[in-house]
Design an enzyme around this catalytic site. Structure first.
Site, PDB file in Angstrom:
ATOM      1  N   GLN A   1       7.444  -6.435  -1.605  1.00  0.00           N
ATOM      2  CA  GLN A   1       7.512  -5.016  -1.948  1.00  0.00           C
ATOM      3  C   GLN A   1       8.537  -4.302  -1.068  1.00  0.00           C
ATOM      4  O   GLN A   1       9.300  -3.448  -1.542  1.00  0.00           O
ATOM      5  CB  GLN A   1       6.122  -4.386  -1.779  1.00  0.00           C
TER       6      GLN A   1
ATOM      7  N   GLY B   1      -2.539  -2.030 -12.818  1.00  0.00           N
ATOM      8  CA  GLY B   1      -1.410  -2.727 -12.221  1.00  0.00           C
ATOM      9  C   GLY B   1      -0.134  -2.417 -12.975  1.00  0.00           C
ATOM     10  O   GLY B   1       0.011  -1.348 -13.576  1.00  0.00           O
ATOM     11  N   SER B   2       0.785  -3.363 -12.971  1.00  0.00           N
ATOM     12  CA  SER B   2       2.103  -3.124 -13.556  1.00  0.00           C
ATOM     13  C   SER B   2       2.059  -3.185 -15.077  1.00  0.00           C
ATOM     14  O   SER B   2       1.208  -3.856 -15.672  1.00  0.00           O
ATOM     15  CB  SER B   2       3.102  -4.168 -13.037  1.00  0.00           C
ATOM     16  N   THR B   3       3.001  -2.492 -15.694  1.00  0.00           N
ATOM     17  CA  THR B   3       3.103  -2.502 -17.154  1.00  0.00           C
ATOM     18  C   THR B   3       3.385  -3.904 -17.666  1.00  0.00           C
ATOM     19  O   THR B   3       2.837  -4.328 -18.700  1.00  0.00           O
ATOM     20  CB  THR B   3       4.203  -1.523 -17.603  1.00  0.00           C
ATOM     21  N   GLU B   4       4.220  -4.661 -16.965  1.00  0.00           N
ATOM     22  CA  GLU B   4       4.576  -6.008 -17.406  1.00  0.00           C
ATOM     23  C   GLU B   4       3.339  -6.910 -17.469  1.00  0.00           C
ATOM     24  O   GLU B   4       3.147  -7.650 -18.438  1.00  0.00           O
ATOM     25  CB  GLU B   4       5.627  -6.609 -16.470  1.00  0.00           C
TER      26      GLU B   4
ATOM     27  N   GLU C   1      -4.580   0.729 -17.028  1.00  0.00           N
ATOM     28  CA  GLU C   1      -4.017   1.838 -16.254  1.00  0.00           C
ATOM     29  C   GLU C   1      -2.794   1.266 -15.552  1.00  0.00           C
ATOM     30  O   GLU C   1      -2.907   0.479 -14.620  1.00  0.00           O
ATOM     31  CB  GLU C   1      -5.052   2.383 -15.267  1.00  0.00           C
TER      32      GLU C   1
ATOM     33  N   GLY D   1       0.234  -5.821 -17.643  1.00  0.00           N
ATOM     34  CA  GLY D   1      -0.636  -5.244 -18.663  1.00  0.00           C
ATOM     35  C   GLY D   1      -0.317  -5.766 -20.049  1.00  0.00           C
ATOM     36  O   GLY D   1      -1.218  -6.041 -20.861  1.00  0.00           O
TER      37      GLY D   1
ATOM     38  N   GLU E   1      -4.881 -10.516  -4.549  1.00  0.00           N
ATOM     39  CA  GLU E   1      -4.825 -11.541  -3.506  1.00  0.00           C
ATOM     40  C   GLU E   1      -4.380 -10.978  -2.167  1.00  0.00           C
ATOM     41  O   GLU E   1      -4.700 -11.531  -1.108  1.00  0.00           O
ATOM     42  CB  GLU E   1      -3.905 -12.686  -3.926  1.00  0.00           C
TER      43      GLU E   1
ATOM     44  N   CYS F   1       0.545   4.622  -8.386  1.00  0.00           N
ATOM     45  CA  CYS F   1       1.011   4.784  -9.763  1.00  0.00           C
ATOM     46  C   CYS F   1       1.274   6.254 -10.068  1.00  0.00           C
ATOM     47  O   CYS F   1       2.039   6.571 -10.979  1.00  0.00           O
ATOM     48  CB  CYS F   1      -0.002   4.203 -10.739  1.00  0.00           C
TER      49      CYS F   1
END
Length: 505
Positions: free
Chosen positions: A355, A251-254, A274, A256, A201, A308
């Site tokens: 961020q 994107g982020s692990t969370e 990824e 994912g 977004e 990343c």
């Protein structure tokens, strides 16, 4: 102007940004047509360097994703134009799209810079170059994806076929919008799939412009559909959709983990992820120190640290630690913060206030926990999203800045005494995306690279990514591989066909 200023001057002989008076493509792209959202909602797109509201973009949610999936399913049906198209013809379309991106390269680089805040020359020479090469690489694969003839009992002939998975969903991040767009669509289309893709977004503009090029290149309607929107709505609709056969997410692990859970609960769709990284660099005393400092700082500060692959844990052999820190500080002083459209600028703003605040909070935690702030550590001005490149030394493994993915311009420097100590500490992370080794001894480089638990190991270089080489992580950095021949496996189904002969051969 250096670190504490904002540049404004141009440089002759370099590509120049395009003057964008109005963003042309802000609607949802489904079936090669532009649509308003079913809900009537829009969301703003801001320039992070200036805070300027550039345009309002149509906001896709569940209903719009449903329409996009229906278009993708129709384009994928047996007997459709796309399904009957041979591999060479698919490859020609991908090459044509690459040609159009070459034509619009300055415009796309300008939009990418205005949407993300990254310096224009980085957008032009790295993001656009990588995107075009990715399309051309997978265009070359389109007519070379084939099965095998397998030796079995003499009464049978057995062969395999590689068929498209079907409708592929893709959810991409804001740090490399155009590059991630091509990383996702190129292998999927090369294998004959159709795609529903959600750009972040924060950064939807280059994806939507490429939608217009996809139509101009004469891809059949429904082959690529672009649904700008938010993760909890449009992203969740893709992850949960029972007519989507595969999801690729960066994107982020969370997030994912949420996508993998949704995929399992819906239709057990394939998932490639990824995700995050906390990437170690090991710098031995016998390295080329000047080169090591330069390469690692590129890794730490490139794209304002919003990668990343960021080189966020730098383990330096004790005998050269002090000199490495000194040279890193001197090198950081050469970084030019300023207007991302100025060709002299090498460091832009963070993507947004959320961020920015996260990074500043982690800088404060580093100071509080006892790391030595060697350089930077502050915002450039009170109201902007620019953060100075920041260097910490004396970092300990238990500190937050040593464990958490920062996604900002922080370089954390540790010291080590033995090779085994460096390996053990480098591997002591939930992540395993990339790593780097700096040494003039190839024996040492190869033995250390074999011991590191990461999907990529760079030796005497950093961020050396190519369309031909697979990219992905170990552990909680993800599943599957992007790029290279390895990426194709996730976009095809293997069908075994066994034929009984009327009489033995």
């Amino acid at each position: 102007m250096a670190q504490n200023g904002i540049t404004a001057a141009g440089s002759p002989g370099l590509p120049e940004p395009v003057q964008v008076q109005e963003v042309r493509h802000t609607k949802i792209f489904i079936g090669n047509e532009w649509h308003t959202s079913q809900s009537g909602k829009t969301f703003p797109s801001f320039n992070p360097a200036t805070g300027e509201r550039m345009c309002d973009v149509e906001e896709a949610d569940q209903e719009d994703v449903d329409r996009a999936v229906e278009a993708a399913k129709a384009a994928q049906q047996r007997g459709s134009v796309w399904r009957r198209m041979d591999g060479s013809s698919r490859g020609r379309l991908l090459h044509r799209l690459a040609d159009l991106m070459e034509r619009d390269r300055r415009l796309l680089a300008t939009l990418e810079t205005q949407d993300t805040g990254k310096p224009f020359l980085q957008s032009y020479y790295i993001d656009l170059e990588g995107s075009i090469k990715t399309l051309r690489y997978f265009a070359g694969w389109a007519d070379k994806i084939h099965g095998k003839s397998l030796p079995v009992d003499e009464s049978y002939v057995c062969l395999t076929k590689h068929e498209p998975v079907g409708v592929c969903g893709a959810i991409i991040p804001w740090n490399f919008p155009l590059l991630m767009f091509t990383w996702k669509i190129a292998p999927a289309l090369s294998c004959g799939n159709t795609v529903v893709i959600k750009p972040a977004e924060q950064t939807p503009l280059t994806a939507l412009h490429v939608g217009s090029l996809i139509k101009e290149a004469e891809f059949p309607p429904g082959v690529v559909n672009i649904v700008p929107g938010f993760g909890p709505t449009a992203g969740a609709a893709i992850a949960n959709h029972k007519d989507i056969n595969k999801v690729a997410f960066t994107g982020s692990t969370e997030v994912g983990q949420l996508i993998k859970e949704a995929a399992a609960k819906s239709n057990l769709k394939r998932v490639t992820l990824e995700l995050g990284g906390k990437n170690p660099c090991i710098v031995f005393a016998d390295c080329d120190l000047t080169m090591a400092v330069e390469e690692i700082q590129k890794g730490a500060f490139y794209n304002q640290g919003q990668c990343c692959t960021a080189a966020s844990r730098v383990f330096v052999e004790e005998s050269i630690h002090q000199e490495f820190v000194r040279r890193s500080i001197e090198n950081a002083k050469k970084i030019v913060i300023g207007d991302p459209l100025d060709p002299q600028t090498t460091h832009g703003p963070q993507i947004d206030r959320g961020q920015f605040d996260k990074i500043m909070e982690l800088i404060k935690s580093g100071i509080k926990e006892g790391a030595q702030l060697e350089y930077g550590g502050a915002a450039v001005t009170d109201k902007s999203l620019f953060i100075q490149p920041t260097i910490f030394s004396g970092v300990k493994d238990h500190m937050r800045i040593a464990k958490e993915e920062i996604f900002g311009p922080l370089q954390c420097i540790f010291s080590f005494q033995s090779q085994q100590e460096a390996i053990d500490r480098a591997n002591n992370s939930q992540y395993g995306l990339v790593s780097a080794v700096f040494t003039t001894s190839m024996d040492k480089a190869l033995s250390v690279s074999a011991a590191l638990e990461t999907g990529t190991v760079w030796i005497n270089c950093y961020n050396a990514l190519h369309a031909q080489t697979p990219f992905g992580g170990y552990k909680m950095s993800g599943n599957g591989r992007e790029l290279g021949e390895y990426a194709l496996a996730d976009y095809t189904e293997v069908k075994t066909v066994t034929i009984k002969l009327s009489a033995p051969v």
